[in-house]
Scaffold this motif. Sequence first.
Motif, PDB file in Angstrom:
ATOM      1  N   PRO A  39     -10.470   4.644  11.364  1.00  0.00           N
ATOM      2  CA  PRO A  39     -10.971   5.029  10.141  1.00  0.00           C
ATOM      3  C   PRO A  39     -10.093   5.102   8.914  1.00  0.00           C
ATOM      4  N   GLN A  40      -9.130   5.939   9.104  1.00  0.00           N
ATOM      5  CA  GLN A  40      -8.220   5.858   8.010  1.00  0.00           C
ATOM      6  C   GLN A  40      -7.442   4.765   7.699  1.00  0.00           C
ATOM      7  N   VAL A  41      -7.113   3.938   8.863  1.00  0.00           N
ATOM      8  CA  VAL A  41      -6.304   2.495   8.471  1.00  0.00           C
ATOM      9  C   VAL A  41      -7.507   1.619   7.979  1.00  0.00           C
ATOM     10  N   PHE A  42      -8.635   1.638   8.437  1.00  0.00           N
ATOM     11  CA  PHE A  42      -9.574   0.822   8.020  1.00  0.00           C
ATOM     12  C   PHE A  42      -9.929   1.023   6.106  1.00  0.00           C
ATOM     13  N   ALA A  43      -9.919   2.409   6.061  1.00  0.00           N
ATOM     14  CA  ALA A  43     -10.253   2.606   4.515  1.00  0.00           C
ATOM     15  C   ALA A  43      -8.907   2.248   3.752  1.00  0.00           C
ATOM     16  N   ALA A  44      -7.629   2.226   4.186  1.00  0.00           N
ATOM     17  CA  ALA A  44      -6.625   1.884   3.346  1.00  0.00           C
ATOM     18  C   ALA A  44      -6.578   0.415   3.420  1.00  0.00           C
ATOM     19  N   MET A  45      -6.918  -0.231   4.434  1.00  0.00           N
ATOM     20  CA  MET A  45      -6.883  -1.740   4.246  1.00  0.00           C
ATOM     21  C   MET A  45      -8.007  -2.158   3.241  1.00  0.00           C
ATOM     22  N   VAL A  97      -8.645  -3.693  -4.432  1.00  0.00           N
ATOM     23  CA  VAL A  97      -7.511  -3.696  -5.287  1.00  0.00           C
ATOM     24  C   VAL A  97      -7.123  -5.152  -5.620  1.00  0.00           C
ATOM     25  N   ASP A  98      -6.846  -5.992  -4.549  1.00  0.00           N
ATOM     26  CA  ASP A  98      -6.278  -7.480  -4.570  1.00  0.00           C
ATOM     27  C   ASP A  98      -7.386  -8.313  -5.222  1.00  0.00           C
ATOM     28  N   VAL A  99      -8.581  -8.130  -5.165  1.00  0.00           N
ATOM     29  CA  VAL A  99      -9.790  -8.901  -5.210  1.00  0.00           C
ATOM     30  C   VAL A  99      -9.993  -8.793  -6.970  1.00  0.00           C
ATOM     31  N   GLN A 100      -9.866  -7.240  -7.202  1.00  0.00           N
ATOM     32  CA  GLN A 100     -10.221  -6.770  -8.717  1.00  0.00           C
ATOM     33  C   GLN A 100      -8.802  -7.345  -9.632  1.00  0.00           C
ATOM     34  N   GLU A 121      14.072 -18.661  -7.557  1.00  0.00           N
ATOM     35  CA  GLU A 121      13.738 -18.391  -6.397  1.00  0.00           C
ATOM     36  C   GLU A 121      12.099 -18.472  -6.254  1.00  0.00           C
ATOM     37  N   VAL A 122      11.902 -18.904  -4.933  1.00  0.00           N
ATOM     38  CA  VAL A 122      10.504 -18.810  -4.597  1.00  0.00           C
ATOM     39  C   VAL A 122      10.221 -17.777  -3.437  1.00  0.00           C
ATOM     40  N   HIS A 123       9.226 -16.909  -4.122  1.00  0.00           N
ATOM     41  CA  HIS A 123       8.823 -15.743  -3.108  1.00  0.00           C
ATOM     42  C   HIS A 123       7.371 -15.834  -2.659  1.00  0.00           C
ATOM     43  N   VAL A 124       7.012 -15.422  -1.559  1.00  0.00           N
ATOM     44  CA  VAL A 124       5.623 -15.643  -1.298  1.00  0.00           C
ATOM     45  C   VAL A 124       5.169 -14.238  -0.188  1.00  0.00           C
ATOM     46  N   GLN A 125       4.323 -13.650  -0.828  1.00  0.00           N
ATOM     47  CA  GLN A 125       3.884 -12.294  -0.052  1.00  0.00           C
ATOM     48  C   GLN A 125       2.779 -12.628   0.564  1.00  0.00           C
ATOM     49  N   LEU A 126       2.834 -12.501   2.020  1.00  0.00           N
ATOM     50  CA  LEU A 126       1.557 -12.449   2.907  1.00  0.00           C
ATOM     51  C   LEU A 126       1.085 -11.103   3.152  1.00  0.00           C
ATOM     52  N   SER A 127      -0.215 -10.799   2.642  1.00  0.00           N
ATOM     53  CA  SER A 127      -0.801  -9.667   2.746  1.00  0.00           C
ATOM     54  C   SER A 127      -1.876  -9.694   3.597  1.00  0.00           C
ATOM     55  N   ASP A 128      -1.674  -9.069   4.723  1.00  0.00           N
ATOM     56  CA  ASP A 128      -2.424  -8.731   5.781  1.00  0.00           C
ATOM     57  C   ASP A 128      -3.605  -7.682   5.880  1.00  0.00           C
ATOM     58  N   TYR A 129      -4.927  -7.997   5.320  1.00  0.00           N
ATOM     59  CA  TYR A 129      -5.988  -6.804   5.395  1.00  0.00           C
ATOM     60  C   TYR A 129      -6.883  -6.867   6.750  1.00  0.00           C
ATOM     61  N   SER A 130      -6.260  -7.357   7.811  1.00  0.00           N
ATOM     62  CA  SER A 130      -7.279  -7.427   9.039  1.00  0.00           C
ATOM     63  C   SER A 130      -7.117  -6.263   9.585  1.00  0.00           C
ATOM     64  N   CYS A 131      -8.388  -5.805  10.180  1.00  0.00           N
ATOM     65  CA  CYS A 131      -8.395  -4.444  10.722  1.00  0.00           C
ATOM     66  C   CYS A 131      -9.733  -4.568  11.768  1.00  0.00           C
ATOM     67  N   PRO A 132      -9.728  -3.997  12.805  1.00  0.00           N
ATOM     68  CA  PRO A 132     -11.014  -4.072  13.879  1.00  0.00           C
ATOM     69  C   PRO A 132     -12.052  -3.536  13.189  1.00  0.00           C
TER      70      PRO A 132
END
Length: 207
Positions: free
Chosen positions: A105-111, A117-120, A85-96
């Motif tokens: 600030p908490q949501v921003f820090a989590a994003m 981690v994704d980049v590393q 099967e083909v599975h694609v994950q869309l990771s949305d790191y968007s935040c104001p």
Amino acid sequence: MKRSELLSEETKKKVENFFYYYKFHVLLGAFVLFFLIIFIKDMVTKTEYDYSIAFLGDYSLTEEDSQALQTWFQEHGEDLNGDGEVHVQLSDYSCPDEDEDGFDPQVFAAMQTRFIVDVQEGTSMIFFLNQEKYEDYKDEGVFPENLEDYTPIQDCQGYKDAGSPQSAGEYMVTLRMRGEESGLSEDEETQEYYSANEKLLREFIGE
């Protein structure tokens, strides 16, 4: 008193003594066993994604638009892990940003943590950025510095095929950089994954 009754009383006392002295051990063991079962279940049922594609902006996609793009990529991607099967994950790191309405600030820090981690780890190779995030990250060595290396999503055939999702209309797409500055591993598996993403992105653009 009959022998059977004596044995029954002795057994009962032994059980009561056992639980009196070891009740906390039993409860702890049951607690650990419960979470072990949950962990194993999650590992067995966990989806193994063939691709992870990231969005980095100052606003998130709508669920409907995210699903439309995910469906396109799943229909055009390859079964990289061989599970049929083909599975694609869309990771949305968007935040104001900090000076914008809706900033948390908490949501921003989590994003930010998830994005780092994704980049590393090289989880996502295809990135969609809006103009604001391009300006923020263009000198970080992860994404191309030149705008010529980005394609506006509205110019992409895959975007049109997916119904031109409105909330994604201001994004542009690129492959993350590879090389010494990017911090991306040079091992064969990573490079094969990069090449598969490069092929998928070309098809999305319509080249």
